[in-house]
Design a protein around this motif. Structure first.
Motif, PDB file in Angstrom:
ATOM      1  N   ALA A  94       0.841  -1.198   0.000  1.00  0.00           N
ATOM      2  CA  ALA A  94       0.000   0.000   0.000  1.00  0.00           C
ATOM      3  C   ALA A  94       0.871   1.241   0.000  1.00  0.00           C
ATOM      4  O   ALA A  94       1.951   1.246   0.606  1.00  0.00           O
ATOM      5  N   VAL A  95       0.391   2.269  -0.680  1.00  0.00           N
ATOM      6  CA  VAL A  95       1.080   3.566  -0.717  1.00  0.00           C
ATOM      7  C   VAL A  95       0.043   4.650  -0.461  1.00  0.00           C
ATOM      8  O   VAL A  95      -0.994   4.677  -1.129  1.00  0.00           O
ATOM      9  N   THR A  96       0.325   5.535   0.503  1.00  0.00           N
ATOM     10  CA  THR A  96      -0.641   6.554   0.901  1.00  0.00           C
ATOM     11  C   THR A  96      -0.004   7.937   0.848  1.00  0.00           C
ATOM     12  O   THR A  96       0.949   8.200   1.581  1.00  0.00           O
ATOM     13  N   PRO A  97      -0.525   8.842   0.010  1.00  0.00           N
ATOM     14  CA  PRO A  97      -0.066  10.236   0.058  1.00  0.00           C
ATOM     15  C   PRO A  97      -0.493  10.886   1.377  1.00  0.00           C
ATOM     16  O   PRO A  97      -1.614  10.672   1.858  1.00  0.00           O
ATOM     17  N   LEU A  98       0.400  11.684   1.966  1.00  0.00           N
ATOM     18  CA  LEU A  98       0.156  12.223   3.298  1.00  0.00           C
ATOM     19  C   LEU A  98       0.634  13.673   3.377  1.00  0.00           C
ATOM     20  O   LEU A  98       1.694  14.020   2.860  1.00  0.00           O
ATOM     21  N   VAL A  99      -0.173  14.491   4.050  1.00  0.00           N
ATOM     22  CA  VAL A  99       0.229  15.846   4.423  1.00  0.00           C
ATOM     23  C   VAL A  99       0.219  15.905   5.939  1.00  0.00           C
ATOM     24  O   VAL A  99      -0.784  15.572   6.581  1.00  0.00           O
ATOM     25  N   GLU A 100       1.334  16.305   6.520  1.00  0.00           N
ATOM     26  CA  GLU A 100       1.471  16.285   7.974  1.00  0.00           C
ATOM     27  C   GLU A 100       2.052  17.608   8.445  1.00  0.00           C
ATOM     28  O   GLU A 100       2.936  18.180   7.803  1.00  0.00           O
ATOM     29  N   GLY A 101       1.535  18.091   9.582  1.00  0.00           N
ATOM     30  CA  GLY A 101       2.050  19.341  10.120  1.00  0.00           C
ATOM     31  C   GLY A 101       1.604  19.589  11.544  1.00  0.00           C
ATOM     32  O   GLY A 101       0.555  19.103  11.980  1.00  0.00           O
ATOM     33  N   GLN A 102       2.414  20.346  12.272  1.00  0.00           N
ATOM     34  CA  GLN A 102       2.113  20.704  13.657  1.00  0.00           C
ATOM     35  C   GLN A 102       1.168  21.905  13.690  1.00  0.00           C
ATOM     36  O   GLN A 102       1.327  22.844  12.912  1.00  0.00           O
ATOM     37  N   PHE A 214      -4.945  23.926   3.762  1.00  0.00           N
ATOM     38  CA  PHE A 214      -4.550  24.605   4.995  1.00  0.00           C
ATOM     39  C   PHE A 214      -3.046  24.853   5.045  1.00  0.00           C
ATOM     40  O   PHE A 214      -2.583  25.922   5.450  1.00  0.00           O
ATOM     41  N   PHE A 215      -2.257  23.876   4.610  1.00  0.00           N
ATOM     42  CA  PHE A 215      -0.799  24.020   4.667  1.00  0.00           C
ATOM     43  C   PHE A 215      -0.213  24.591   3.370  1.00  0.00           C
ATOM     44  O   PHE A 215       1.000  24.621   3.209  1.00  0.00           O
ATOM     45  N   ARG A 216      -1.094  24.991   2.445  1.00  0.00           N
ATOM     46  CA  ARG A 216      -0.670  25.610   1.189  1.00  0.00           C
ATOM     47  C   ARG A 216       0.235  24.694   0.371  1.00  0.00           C
ATOM     48  O   ARG A 216       1.341  25.067  -0.039  1.00  0.00           O
ATOM     49  N   LEU A 217      -0.256  23.479   0.179  1.00  0.00           N
ATOM     50  CA  LEU A 217       0.422  22.495  -0.673  1.00  0.00           C
ATOM     51  C   LEU A 217      -0.587  21.976  -1.700  1.00  0.00           C
ATOM     52  O   LEU A 217      -0.966  20.801  -1.676  1.00  0.00           O
ATOM     53  N   PRO A 218      -1.032  22.829  -2.623  1.00  0.00           N
ATOM     54  CA  PRO A 218      -2.136  22.441  -3.507  1.00  0.00           C
ATOM     55  C   PRO A 218      -1.831  21.257  -4.418  1.00  0.00           C
ATOM     56  O   PRO A 218      -2.712  20.478  -4.737  1.00  0.00           O
ATOM     57  N   GLU A 219      -0.587  21.116  -4.854  1.00  0.00           N
ATOM     58  CA  GLU A 219      -0.226  20.049  -5.784  1.00  0.00           C
ATOM     59  C   GLU A 219       0.884  19.168  -5.218  1.00  0.00           C
ATOM     60  O   GLU A 219       1.652  18.588  -5.979  1.00  0.00           O
ATOM     61  N   ALA A 220       0.980  19.096  -3.900  1.00  0.00           N
ATOM     62  CA  ALA A 220       2.088  18.344  -3.309  1.00  0.00           C
ATOM     63  C   ALA A 220       1.646  17.733  -1.981  1.00  0.00           C
ATOM     64  O   ALA A 220       0.583  18.058  -1.441  1.00  0.00           O
ATOM     65  N   VAL A 221       2.476  16.833  -1.481  1.00  0.00           N
ATOM     66  CA  VAL A 221       2.276  16.236  -0.154  1.00  0.00           C
ATOM     67  C   VAL A 221       3.617  16.284   0.569  1.00  0.00           C
ATOM     68  O   VAL A 221       4.668  16.506  -0.049  1.00  0.00           O
ATOM     69  N   THR A 222       3.572  16.087   1.875  1.00  0.00           N
ATOM     70  CA  THR A 222       4.837  16.074   2.617  1.00  0.00           C
ATOM     71  C   THR A 222       5.600  14.780   2.379  1.00  0.00           C
ATOM     72  O   THR A 222       6.837  14.785   2.328  1.00  0.00           O
ATOM     73  N   ASP A 223       4.885  13.649   2.199  1.00  0.00           N
ATOM     74  CA  ASP A 223       5.568  12.383   1.926  1.00  0.00           C
ATOM     75  C   ASP A 223       4.570  11.335   1.491  1.00  0.00           C
ATOM     76  O   ASP A 223       3.344  11.540   1.549  1.00  0.00           O
ATOM     77  N   LEU A 224       5.106  10.213   1.052  1.00  0.00           N
ATOM     78  CA  LEU A 224       4.315   9.020   0.749  1.00  0.00           C
ATOM     79  C   LEU A 224       4.585   7.993   1.839  1.00  0.00           C
ATOM     80  O   LEU A 224       5.744   7.656   2.108  1.00  0.00           O
ATOM     81  N   GLU A 225       3.523   7.492   2.474  1.00  0.00           N
ATOM     82  CA  GLU A 225       3.681   6.406   3.448  1.00  0.00           C
ATOM     83  C   GLU A 225       3.538   5.077   2.722  1.00  0.00           C
ATOM     84  O   GLU A 225       2.539   4.840   2.045  1.00  0.00           O
ATOM     85  N   VAL A 226       4.531   4.227   2.889  1.00  0.00           N
ATOM     86  CA  VAL A 226       4.568   2.955   2.170  1.00  0.00           C
ATOM     87  C   VAL A 226       4.476   1.814   3.172  1.00  0.00           C
ATOM     88  O   VAL A 226       5.216   1.785   4.175  1.00  0.00           O
ATOM     89  N   PHE A 227       3.569   0.876   2.927  1.00  0.00           N
ATOM     90  CA  PHE A 227       3.431  -0.327   3.744  1.00  0.00           C
ATOM     91  C   PHE A 227       3.951  -1.509   2.943  1.00  0.00           C
ATOM     92  O   PHE A 227       3.622  -1.666   1.764  1.00  0.00           O
ATOM     93  N   VAL A 228       4.764  -2.340   3.585  1.00  0.00           N
ATOM     94  CA  VAL A 228       5.376  -3.481   2.911  1.00  0.00           C
ATOM     95  C   VAL A 228       4.875  -4.772   3.526  1.00  0.00           C
ATOM     96  O   VAL A 228       4.316  -4.793   4.633  1.00  0.00           O
ATOM     97  N   ALA A 229       5.102  -5.875   2.808  1.00  0.00           N
ATOM     98  CA  ALA A 229       4.615  -7.174   3.277  1.00  0.00           C
ATOM     99  C   ALA A 229       5.387  -7.663   4.492  1.00  0.00           C
ATOM    100  O   ALA A 229       4.814  -8.257   5.405  1.00  0.00           O
ATOM    101  N   ASP A 230       6.690  -7.415   4.531  1.00  0.00           N
ATOM    102  CA  ASP A 230       7.534  -7.886   5.639  1.00  0.00           C
ATOM    103  C   ASP A 230       8.309  -6.707   6.206  1.00  0.00           C
ATOM    104  O   ASP A 230       9.308  -6.276   5.616  1.00  0.00           O
TER     105      ASP A 230
END
Length: 414
Positions: A94-102, A214-230
């Protein structure tokens, strides 16, 4: 059989007190209790340490990806194309686009620091650790300005499902009057409780589009979260992702992000095993001392047995069986006590709390809302085997002394 019927009869008779027929001698009782408590303590503590590590790993990897793909020096652009390439890497599930901020979360009742995580609604529904632990509201309205808030954070702020929550970004908006804080009011549509204090007390989930705005990232994300099998082979998958995306990305896996935490847990686990093993070692020394006293006390009996035809081997086996039986019974009792206590440790904690009126496992300190425990069959077998080995080793020297006893000298001085 190694031990004959006569040897077993004499050995078990020596474990009884002279004037209290039917009761095991006081020294044997304390030696047995020492072995039992040592084995039980080691099983309980190691099971709790295993449970703590497993729960900690499960919660961290259930809320966070096994690895993160970041931009070279800022937000990750063209993230959908990058996500599609990552999904084709073997081992990625699985791969999930994510925007994260304090942010600072505020209500009329007060404010608190929080962490906003922006996810697409369909991606959040796939996070079973969140989706299966909704304690108020639902994920059906998680869109636009509808958000999920950790249960403990909601209680701190005095809000619930249907309330409004205002968040303030640390990155302000430049105006002619200076930098103004950026504010946004969201509607709480659900509360979650994953059982880990740090997350329940600080996480806020918002739709990805709302977080980007809210974080002014209209065409971007802070990172991609990747889940692996092992998760244990995340380094190999990370190398394959780097080859697929090229050199313009940074990859951080869960082992790197949480290395200090898990190293501390592993070190503490190993040190606790070493320290608690000393309890069993001390109990083994109790067996040695009790056996030496028994040999001294039974000097006349040994001399009589030798004159009646008993060989040195028979005397050796008699005292080895006497001492080893203490260790075997103590080990089995400790094994049973440790397993039963571990399987009911949470119920025991609740009972003790109700009696003394004190929280014995505060979530603010220990991260979790319950005591985790996980019995590892291989580890328990190693503990039992070690206790039995020490018990048998503890009988060798006293038994050898008994077998070497000169019957003439023993009867003369008796």
């Amino acid at each position: 059989m190694i031990f004959g019927r006569f040897e077993r009869l004499v050995a078990f008779r020596y474990l009884r007190a002279r004037r209290q027929e039917g009761f095991v001698s006081v020294i044997a009782i304390f030696s047995l209790l020492g072995i039992a408590l040592g084995v039980a303590t080691l099983i309980i503590v190691m099971s709790v340490m295993n449970g703590f590590r497993a729960d900690l790993l499960g919660r961290i990897l259930g809320l966070n990806g096994h690895l993160g793909v970041y931009g070279p020096a800022g937000p990750l652009t063209d993230f959908d194309t990058a996500a599609q390439k990552v999904r084709q890497v073997p081992g990625v599930i699985a791969v999930t686009p994510l925007v994260e901020g304090q942010v600072m979360a505020t209500t009329d009742a007060g404010g608190a620091g929080a962490l906003i995580r922006g996810l697409r609604p369909e991606d959040l529904k796939e996070r079973r650790l969140i989706a299966d632990h909704i304690i108020g509201g639902s994920l059906a309205e998680f869109d636009d300005d509808g958000i999920l808030v950790g249960d403990r954070l909601a209680r701190r702020l005095g809000i619930g499902v249907g309330s409004n929550l205002t968040v303030i970004s640390a990155q302000g908006t430049a105006t002619v009057f200076g930098t103004m804080p950026r504010l946004k009011t969201y509607h709480v549509v659900g509360l979650f409780n994953v059982g880990m204090y740090e997350y329940d007390n600080s996480f806020i989930y918002v739709p990805l589009d709302a977080a980007q705005l809210f974080f002014r990232l209209p065409e971007a994300v802070t990172d991609l979260e990747v889940f692996v099998a092992d998760p244990d082979h995340v380094r190999e998958v990370g190398a394959a992702i780097r080859r697929a995306l090229g050199p313009g990305v940074r990859i951080v896996d869960w082992q790197q992000a949480n290395s200090s935490l898990f190293n501390a847990v592993e070190i503490e686990r190993n040190v606790m095993f070493l320290i608690l093993t000393l309890i069993i070692l001390v109990a083994a020394f109790n067996i040695i001392s009790s056996m030496i006293m028994m040999v001294k006390d039974k000097g006349r009996d040994i001399a009589i047995l030798r004159t009646m035809g008993a060989s040195r081997g028979m005397i050796l086996r008699i005292f080895m069986l006497s001492g080893a039986s203490i260790g075997v019974v103590g080990t089995l009792a400790g094994f049973a006590l440790g397993v039963v206590f571990t399987r009911n440790i949470e119920a025991i904690r609740q009972a003790l709390q109700s009696v003394i009126g004190t929280d014995l496992f505060a979530a603010e300190i220990y991260f979790f809302t319950r005591i985790p425990a996980r019995i590892d069959a291989g580890e328990v077998a190693a503990v039992v085997g070690m206790a039995l080995a020490l018990s048998f080793l503890a009988t060798i020297y006293p038994s050898w002394r008994a077998a070497r006893l000169d019957p003439v000298e023993a009867l003369r001085y008796e």
